[in-house]
Design an enzyme around this catalytic site. Sequence first.
Site, PDB file in Angstrom:
ATOM      1  N   TYR A 176      14.472   8.472   8.970  1.00  0.00           N
ATOM      2  CA  TYR A 176      13.813   8.428   7.873  1.00  0.00           C
ATOM      3  C   TYR A 176      14.292   9.775   7.344  1.00  0.00           C
ATOM      4  CZ  TYR A 176       9.580   9.063   5.362  1.00  0.00           C
ATOM      5  OH  TYR A 176       8.237   9.452   4.668  1.00  0.00           O
TER       6      TYR A 176
ATOM      7  N   GLU B  85      11.103   7.077  -1.104  1.00  0.00           N
ATOM      8  CA  GLU B  85      11.289   6.401   0.400  1.00  0.00           C
ATOM      9  C   GLU B  85      12.146   5.960   1.091  1.00  0.00           C
ATOM     10  OE1 GLU B  85       7.735   6.854   3.606  1.00  0.00           O
ATOM     11  OE2 GLU B  85       7.905   5.009   2.829  1.00  0.00           O
TER      12      GLU B  85
END
Length: 390
Positions: free
Chosen positions: A97, A185
Amino acid sequence: MDLYEYQAKSLLSGCDIPVHNGYVVTNPNEIMQFTESKVLKAQVQIGGRGKLGGVKVAKTYSDAQSIASEMFKLKIKGHEVKKILITDAANILEEYYASILFDRSKRKYLLILTKEGGVEIESLAVNNPEVIIKHYFDTSDGLTDNEAYNLCLKADFNADDSEVIAQILVKMWECYQKYDATLVEINPLAKCLEGDTQKIYALDGKVSLDDNAWFRHYDLYNGFNDELDTNNYFEELARKQNINYVKLDGNVGIIGNGAGLVMSTLDIVTQTGEQYYQNGKASKLNKAANFLDIGGGANADHMSKSLNLILSDPDVDRIFINIFGGLTQCDEVANGILKVLDRQSIEFPIVIRFAGNNASQGLQMLKNSNHKNIMVAKDINKAAQMIVEK
Ligand code: GDP
Ligand code: MN
């Protein structure tokens, strides 16, 4: 403005971040023949699609057809699926992530990196916060290659992976700045197997753009916006006219100047509305229908456009105009209001409160106009009472 995954990926890819090839379809017939597996991904602006049937692998063309026709029927957390992204399927080894956002409370950019990707970062933050690496930085220093590399090591990536991922982080920051994003993101950032080599890809992407930078990327932002399934007609109309507006679910049209004043107006209308309803002084629960800020120094024309927008909302059955004249002149606002009312008859009350710059001139103009539905209030409390008691 929040982008769809396929839009976000086009920006990431443009900044040299590896993404899988793909294209978007609006019905199953648009899927092209293929030999290697494909992934079908519902394009909705909500996370967690994977768990809700919004991400599926198809091995054959006919699989893809039937998966797509089911997927188009889905409602993912209330979002209809109108587009599906078809991409080459990845053979995933590991999921990570990475994100960059702006932390208002710290007035700095924040980079978040963890090896434990794929899952919702919020639940990871609760259950396993120590594996999340956070790095604050500002525009004067930016994010250097070296810093990014050290963050990767800190996140427990080996030296080789750190080299590659550090480059991706720096490119994410470039992407963030280049397009005036407020969020970039990648979840998952995945290590994938291709033949016998490994490569790191952005498998999913989320980008939010700063609406205040629209003028700097006019064509790009408009292009994205046109593709979005904007669920609010009035917000769209407002944006096109440069009106600062948010649709809410009540019936009291609100116009004010300055975001702070408009927010307080909303609060006081809500509060007084509830009180009056509970005490039986109002026959229904009156609530704000919108937020509308005409800004500082608004002219009559802008006021007219704003009032017309509110009047076109069928939910609105009364209007409260609350102006504190600083840069804005109340007589100019009155002029804008009267221009609209002289052309169109309105059957419901418009409560107006003016204070500050040229307030008395403005109020006098309204009085002289003899419009029967205009009601003038001395102060904001009185105005709120007038607007909710009917
Ligand atoms: P989200 O659930 O809305 O965040 O959608 P993602 O695009 O992140 O996909 C969810 C999950 O589906 C990922 O974490 C992967 O595990 C899986 N996934 C996504 N793309 C692929 C792919 O190309 N191949 C495989 N095998 N799994 C994938
Ligand atoms: Mn994801």
